[in-house]
Design a protein around this motif. Structure first.
Motif, PDB file in Angstrom:
ATOM      1  N   LEU A  57     -35.845   1.612 -42.675  1.00 25.49           N
ATOM      2  CA  LEU A  57     -36.493   1.575 -41.371  1.00 25.49           C
ATOM      3  C   LEU A  57     -35.432   1.598 -40.278  1.00 25.49           C
ATOM      4  O   LEU A  57     -34.420   0.891 -40.373  1.00 25.49           O
ATOM      5  CB  LEU A  57     -37.348   0.318 -41.234  1.00 25.49           C
ATOM      6  N   PRO A  58     -35.660   2.374 -39.222  1.00 25.93           N
ATOM      7  CA  PRO A  58     -34.689   2.399 -38.124  1.00 25.93           C
ATOM      8  C   PRO A  58     -34.750   1.113 -37.321  1.00 25.93           C
ATOM      9  O   PRO A  58     -35.725   0.351 -37.398  1.00 25.93           O
ATOM     10  CB  PRO A  58     -35.147   3.595 -37.292  1.00 25.93           C
ATOM     11  N   ASN A  59     -33.724   0.885 -36.544  1.00 28.41           N
ATOM     12  CA  ASN A  59     -33.668  -0.303 -35.706  1.00 28.41           C
ATOM     13  C   ASN A  59     -34.793  -0.308 -34.682  1.00 28.41           C
ATOM     14  O   ASN A  59     -35.356  -1.357 -34.359  1.00 28.41           O
ATOM     15  CB  ASN A  59     -32.316  -0.383 -35.009  1.00 28.41           C
ATOM     16  N   THR A  60     -35.138   0.868 -34.160  1.00 25.04           N
ATOM     17  CA  THR A  60     -36.204   0.981 -33.157  1.00 25.04           C
ATOM     18  C   THR A  60     -37.439   1.602 -33.806  1.00 25.04           C
ATOM     19  O   THR A  60     -37.493   2.804 -34.047  1.00 25.04           O
ATOM     20  CB  THR A  60     -35.743   1.849 -31.968  1.00 25.04           C
ATOM     21  N   LEU A  61     -38.442   0.774 -34.096  1.00 25.11           N
ATOM     22  CA  LEU A  61     -39.645   1.247 -34.778  1.00 25.11           C
ATOM     23  C   LEU A  61     -40.429   2.238 -33.936  1.00 25.11           C
ATOM     24  O   LEU A  61     -41.075   3.143 -34.475  1.00 25.11           O
ATOM     25  CB  LEU A  61     -40.539   0.061 -35.151  1.00 25.11           C
ATOM     26  N   TYR A  62     -40.394   2.114 -32.608  1.00 21.83           N
ATOM     27  CA  TYR A  62     -41.199   2.991 -31.773  1.00 21.83           C
ATOM     28  C   TYR A  62     -40.727   4.438 -31.877  1.00 21.83           C
ATOM     29  O   TYR A  62     -41.527   5.368 -31.740  1.00 21.83           O
ATOM     30  CB  TYR A  62     -41.181   2.522 -30.319  1.00 21.83           C
ATOM     31  N   HIS A  63     -39.447   4.634 -32.102  1.00 22.24           N
ATOM     32  CA  HIS A  63     -38.943   5.989 -32.333  1.00 22.24           C
ATOM     33  C   HIS A  63     -39.527   6.534 -33.622  1.00 22.24           C
ATOM     34  O   HIS A  63     -39.928   7.709 -33.694  1.00 22.24           O
ATOM     35  CB  HIS A  63     -37.416   5.977 -32.402  1.00 22.24           C
ATOM     36  N   LEU A  64     -39.603   5.718 -34.667  1.00 25.36           N
ATOM     37  CA  LEU A  64     -40.199   6.124 -35.945  1.00 25.36           C
ATOM     38  C   LEU A  64     -41.679   6.459 -35.769  1.00 25.36           C
ATOM     39  O   LEU A  64     -42.166   7.482 -36.285  1.00 25.36           O
ATOM     40  CB  LEU A  64     -40.043   5.003 -36.965  1.00 25.36           C
ATOM     41  N   TYR A  65     -42.419   5.614 -35.053  1.00 32.65           N
ATOM     42  CA  TYR A  65     -43.839   5.865 -34.837  1.00 32.65           C
ATOM     43  C   TYR A  65     -44.047   7.239 -34.185  1.00 32.65           C
ATOM     44  O   TYR A  65     -44.971   7.981 -34.540  1.00 32.65           O
ATOM     45  CB  TYR A  65     -44.453   4.805 -33.926  1.00 32.65           C
ATOM     46  N   GLN A  66     -43.190   7.552 -33.225  1.00 33.92           N
ATOM     47  CA  GLN A  66     -43.345   8.804 -32.489  1.00 33.92           C
ATOM     48  C   GLN A  66     -42.954  10.004 -33.333  1.00 33.92           C
ATOM     49  O   GLN A  66     -43.676  11.012 -33.386  1.00 33.92           O
ATOM     50  CB  GLN A  66     -42.506   8.755 -31.219  1.00 33.92           C
ATOM     51  N   GLN A  67     -41.823   9.922 -34.019  1.00 28.77           N
ATOM     52  CA  GLN A  67     -41.284  11.069 -34.736  1.00 28.77           C
ATOM     53  C   GLN A  67     -42.049  11.376 -36.009  1.00 28.77           C
ATOM     54  O   GLN A  67     -42.263  12.548 -36.346  1.00 28.77           O
ATOM     55  CB  GLN A  67     -39.801  10.834 -35.059  1.00 28.77           C
ATOM     56  N   GLN A  68     -42.470  10.356 -36.752  1.00 27.08           N
ATOM     57  CA  GLN A  68     -43.103  10.590 -38.047  1.00 27.08           C
ATOM     58  C   GLN A  68     -44.623  10.527 -38.018  1.00 27.08           C
ATOM     59  O   GLN A  68     -45.275  11.100 -38.895  1.00 27.08           O
ATOM     60  CB  GLN A  68     -42.565   9.594 -39.080  1.00 27.08           C
TER      61      GLN A  68
END
Length: 241
Positions: free
Chosen positions: A164-175
Motif C-alpha cells: 500500500l502506498p503512503n498516501t491512500l487517496y492517490h491509490l483510490y484515484q489511480q486504481q
C-alpha cells in the motif's frame, strides 16, 4: 444530448459547474489532464467566457481542478505532496511539516460495524475493507490509524499483492477511479488503551488526540471512514482557516 445549459432558479455558472463536474466524474477528463480551453467550452455551452470562468473558479475552490495562469485548467490529482498539504494536519511543534511514513498492520475484508455502515451509508451486513497502520513522524510512531472503505467500491483492495502506498487517496484515484474531494473531521480527547501502548509506545491512560474522518468523493458521497489516534507530545493538529 444538447450541451447547452438551460437556466433555472440557480445561477448559470453553478449549473455549468455541475455539468463540468459530471464530465470529470465520468472519467472523460482524467486526473492530471488539461480540460478544453475556456473559449472552446464557452462556445460548446453557449455561455460567456466570464460565466465559464466562474464555474471553473468554483471547481478550483473545491480543489477539483487546478488553474494555471497562461496554461489552462488541469484536473487535480492526489500526489503525495497535495494529499499531505490538504488532508494531513499534524505538524511539529515548531510548525514544520514532516511526511508520515506508514507501516501496515492489517488489511482484511470483513462485515461493517454499525458505526462504519452509518458513516459510509452502507446497508446492514455489507462488507468493508479495513486497513490498520502505524504512521511514523520523524522516525517516531505518532498515529495508530484505521481506514475503512466499501468492499463493493474497492473490490480486491484487500488482496492486492502490491504494498500500500503512503498516501491512500492517490491509490483510490489511480486504481479505483475515486477522487477524494473533501473530508469532515471531528476531534476528541481520549486516553490511550492497550493497543495504543503496543503500537505507539505510550503508557495506558496517556492523553491522545482522536480524529474521526469521513472522506467524500466529487459528488459528495462518503467513500472512507478513518479513525486516527495521535500521540501529540512532539506534534500538534493545525487547521488553517
Amino acid at each position: 444530448m444538447d450541451s447547452r445549459v438551460t437556466p433555472t432558479f440557480r445561477p448559470l455558472y453553478q449549473q455549468l459547474k455541475e455539468v463540468l463536474l459530471a464530465r470529470i466524474v465520468s472519467g472523460e477528463w482524467a486526473p492530471g489532464t488539461f480540460i478544453p480551453s475556456e473559449s472552446a467550452l464557452s462556445r460548446e455551452y453557449a455561455v460567456s467566457v466570464g460565466t465559464l470562468r466562474k464555474a471553473l473558479d468554483a471547481l478550483a475552490k473545491d480543489q477539483v481542478v487546478i488553474r494555471h495562469q497562461g496554461k489552462g485548467t488541469v484536473v487535480a490529482t492526489h500526489d503525495a505532496d497535495r494529499s499531505l498539504f490538504q488532508f494531513f494536519h499534524l505538524v511539529r511543534l515548531d510548525g514544520q511539516r514532516s511526511l508520515p511514513v506508514s507501516r501496515v498492520l492489517r488489511r482484511e475484508r470483513r462485515q461493517a460495524t454499525a458505526e462504519e455502515a452509518q458513516a459510509l451509508e452502507l446497508e446492514a451486513g455489507e462488507e468493508v475493507i479495513h486497513i490498520r497502520r502505524v504512521r511514523e513522524l520523524d522516525d517516531h510512531p505518532a498515529l495508530l490509524e484505521d481506514a475503512v472503505v466499501s468492499a463493493r467500491l474497492f473490490a480486491g483492495l484487500e488482496k492486492s499483492p502490491e504494498p500500500l502506498p503512503n498516501t491512500l487517496y492517490h491509490l483510490y484515484q489511480q486504481q479505483f477511479g475515486c477522487s477524494v474531494a473533501n473530508a469532515e473531521e471531528r476531534l476528541f480527547a481520549v486516553a490511550a488503551d492497550s493497543q495504543d501502548k503496543t503500537h505507539l509506545g505510550v503508557k495506558v491512560g496517556t492523553p491522545l488526540l482522536e480524529i474521526r474522518r469521513i472522506a467524500r468523493d466529487l459528488q459528495g458521497h462518503p467513500v472512507e471512514w478513518r479513525l486516527s489516534r495521535c500521540e501529540t507530545s512532539q506534534h500538534c493538529y493545525v487547521n488553517e482557516l
